[in-house]
Scaffold this motif. Sequence first.
Motif, mmCIF file in Angstrom:
data_model
loop_
_atom_site.group_PDB
_atom_site.id
_atom_site.type_symbol
_atom_site.label_atom_id
_atom_site.label_comp_id
_atom_site.label_asym_id
_atom_site.label_seq_id
_atom_site.Cartn_x
_atom_site.Cartn_y
_atom_site.Cartn_z
ATOM 1 N N THR A 1 105.980 76.950 59.808
ATOM 2 C CA THR A 1 106.033 78.224 60.535
ATOM 3 C C THR A 1 104.800 78.376 61.409
ATOM 4 N N LEU A 2 103.665 77.932 60.924
ATOM 5 C CA LEU A 2 102.427 78.031 61.700
ATOM 6 C C LEU A 2 102.545 77.264 63.008
ATOM 7 N N ASN A 3 103.130 76.086 62.953
ATOM 8 C CA ASN A 3 103.339 75.294 64.164
ATOM 9 C C ASN A 3 104.279 76.013 65.125
ATOM 10 N N ALA A 4 105.334 76.624 64.570
ATOM 11 C CA ALA A 4 106.295 77.361 65.410
ATOM 12 C C ALA A 4 105.636 78.571 66.067
ATOM 13 N N ILE A 5 104.752 79.254 65.335
ATOM 14 C CA ILE A 5 104.045 80.419 65.877
ATOM 15 C C ILE A 5 103.180 80.017 67.064
ATOM 16 N N ILE A 6 102.440 78.940 66.893
ATOM 17 C CA ILE A 6 101.540 78.467 67.955
ATOM 18 C C ILE A 6 102.336 78.061 69.193
ATOM 19 N N LYS A 7 103.443 77.356 68.984
ATOM 20 C CA LYS A 7 104.274 76.938 70.123
ATOM 21 C C LYS A 7 104.902 78.138 70.820
ATOM 22 N N ARG A 8 105.340 79.122 70.044
ATOM 23 C CA ARG A 8 105.992 80.321 70.584
ATOM 24 C C ARG A 8 104.997 81.248 71.261
ATOM 25 N N GLY A 9 103.762 81.249 70.753
ATOM 26 C CA GLY A 9 102.735 82.143 71.290
ATOM 27 C C GLY A 9 102.845 83.553 70.748
ATOM 28 N N GLU A 10 103.584 83.713 69.646
ATOM 29 C CA GLU A 10 103.794 85.025 69.034
ATOM 30 C C GLU A 10 103.784 84.912 67.516
ATOM 31 N N LEU A 11 103.139 85.880 66.874
ATOM 32 C CA LEU A 11 103.190 86.019 65.420
ATOM 33 C C LEU A 11 104.061 87.228 65.119
ATOM 34 N N ARG A 12 105.205 87.010 64.478
ATOM 35 C CA ARG A 12 106.130 88.095 64.167
ATOM 36 C C ARG A 12 105.898 88.567 62.729
ATOM 37 N N VAL A 13 105.397 89.779 62.613
ATOM 38 C CA VAL A 13 105.059 90.337 61.305
ATOM 39 C C VAL A 13 106.042 91.441 60.945
ATOM 40 N N SER A 14 106.691 91.293 59.805
ATOM 41 C CA SER A 14 107.689 92.258 59.354
ATOM 42 C C SER A 14 107.038 93.309 58.452
ATOM 43 N N THR A 15 107.376 94.584 58.693
ATOM 44 C CA THR A 15 106.815 95.664 57.889
ATOM 45 C C THR A 15 107.736 96.874 57.922
ATOM 46 N N ASP A 16 107.429 97.847 57.062
ATOM 47 C CA ASP A 16 108.212 99.080 56.984
ATOM 48 C C ASP A 16 107.263 100.258 57.136
ATOM 49 N N PRO A 17 107.074 100.777 58.347
ATOM 50 C CA PRO A 17 106.110 101.848 58.567
ATOM 51 C C PRO A 17 106.490 103.122 57.819
ATOM 52 N N GLY A 18 105.568 103.589 56.993
ATOM 53 C CA GLY A 18 105.837 104.759 56.172
ATOM 54 C C GLY A 18 105.045 104.712 54.886
ATOM 55 N N TYR A 19 104.277 103.629 54.700
ATOM 56 C CA TYR A 19 103.465 103.442 53.501
ATOM 57 C C TYR A 19 101.996 103.650 53.867
ATOM 58 N N TYR A 20 101.549 104.906 53.773
ATOM 59 C CA TYR A 20 100.202 105.278 54.182
ATOM 60 C C TYR A 20 99.184 104.731 53.176
ATOM 61 N N PRO A 21 98.027 104.248 53.658
ATOM 62 C CA PRO A 21 97.663 104.010 55.055
ATOM 63 C C PRO A 21 97.844 102.551 55.464
ATOM 64 N N PHE A 22 98.755 101.846 54.802
ATOM 65 C CA PHE A 22 98.969 100.436 55.108
ATOM 66 C C PHE A 22 99.732 100.231 56.410
ATOM 67 N N GLU A 23 100.828 100.976 56.578
ATOM 68 C CA GLU A 23 101.602 100.899 57.819
ATOM 69 C C GLU A 23 102.339 102.211 58.032
ATOM 70 N N MET A 24 102.188 102.760 59.226
ATOM 71 C CA MET A 24 102.808 104.049 59.552
ATOM 72 C C MET A 24 102.839 104.196 61.068
ATOM 73 N N LYS A 25 103.516 105.228 61.546
ATOM 74 C CA LYS A 25 103.591 105.469 62.983
ATOM 75 C C LYS A 25 102.647 106.591 63.387
ATOM 76 N N ASP A 26 102.007 106.400 64.557
ATOM 77 C CA ASP A 26 101.159 107.468 65.073
ATOM 78 C C ASP A 26 102.018 108.432 65.893
ATOM 79 N N LYS A 27 101.396 109.420 66.514
ATOM 80 C CA LYS A 27 102.126 110.444 67.255
ATOM 81 C C LYS A 27 102.864 109.890 68.469
ATOM 82 N N LYS A 28 102.456 108.703 68.931
ATOM 83 C CA LYS A 28 103.117 108.081 70.083
ATOM 84 C C LYS A 28 104.198 107.084 69.665
ATOM 85 N N GLY A 29 104.373 106.930 68.345
ATOM 86 C CA GLY A 29 105.386 106.003 67.859
ATOM 87 C C GLY A 29 104.885 104.594 67.619
#
Length: 267
Positions: free
Chosen positions: A27-55
């Motif tokens: 996967t690391l090789n694929a990330i480097i070739k793609r130029g993107e790291l896709r991180v999966s999360t569920d915003p709503g678990y304060y303060p680990f991941e959440m949405k600000d006022k702008k979304g």
Amino acid sequence: MKKILLGILLALGVAWAADMALWEKSTLNAIIKRGELRVSTDPGYYPFEMKDKKGNVIGFDIDIAREMAKAMGVKLVIVQGSFDSLISGLLTDKADLILAGMTITPERNLKVAFSNPYFTIGQTLLVRLDLKEKVKNYKDLDKPEYTVVTKLGVTGEIVARRMMKNAKIKTYDTEAEAVQEVLNGKADAFIYDFPFNSTFMMQKGKGLLVHLDQSITYEPLGIALKKGDPDFLNWLNHFLAQIKHDGTYDELYERWFVDNKWLDRIQ
């Protein structure tokens, strides 16, 4: 002697070829070739991941992901999903890893691999204020007359069903929906991770709920990735060790768990 040397060289060649084949599939090789790291999360678990006022998705985990992408020299892409669908999303290649305050459990570890723990938490309880004198710990809630709520698919549900078998256990799609049931008097207690419960008390629970902040469990949080990818796992563990020793981790911890300025940024 020549035959022995030839055999050794052939063995080394086969091992090198196997290592290169493994790296090509990493996967690391694929990330480097793609130029993107896709991180999966569920915003709503304060303060680990959440949405600000702008979304925008913000939080401790998001900042760690940002540092990770920076170290890789790639762009960070946040892939949002419901918590109970994150592992299936990872396994179907919708993301490269999961960074969502996910507890390392034997059940989850059967499906995915985990990095070394990057944080340790425990489950705590938010209880209706009028039950302050009756409910002092989780054992007091282990009765048929009590309703305990939590989010679907999280450790809180597992713990509630295992340790409060006699209570009614109800689950909801989000933390907010579940804890609101307690505020509305439709449930007696909400079980969830300490960081979220502590933050919720600062925001909305003061004078309405009681926080039983003695942790019921010991839960290490890890970064989830697909099984059979030693190169990516090695990189993640090295990255975590590095940021914990160069001051980056402490800076992020201070920003999200000590300083409460971020409360003004969220919805």
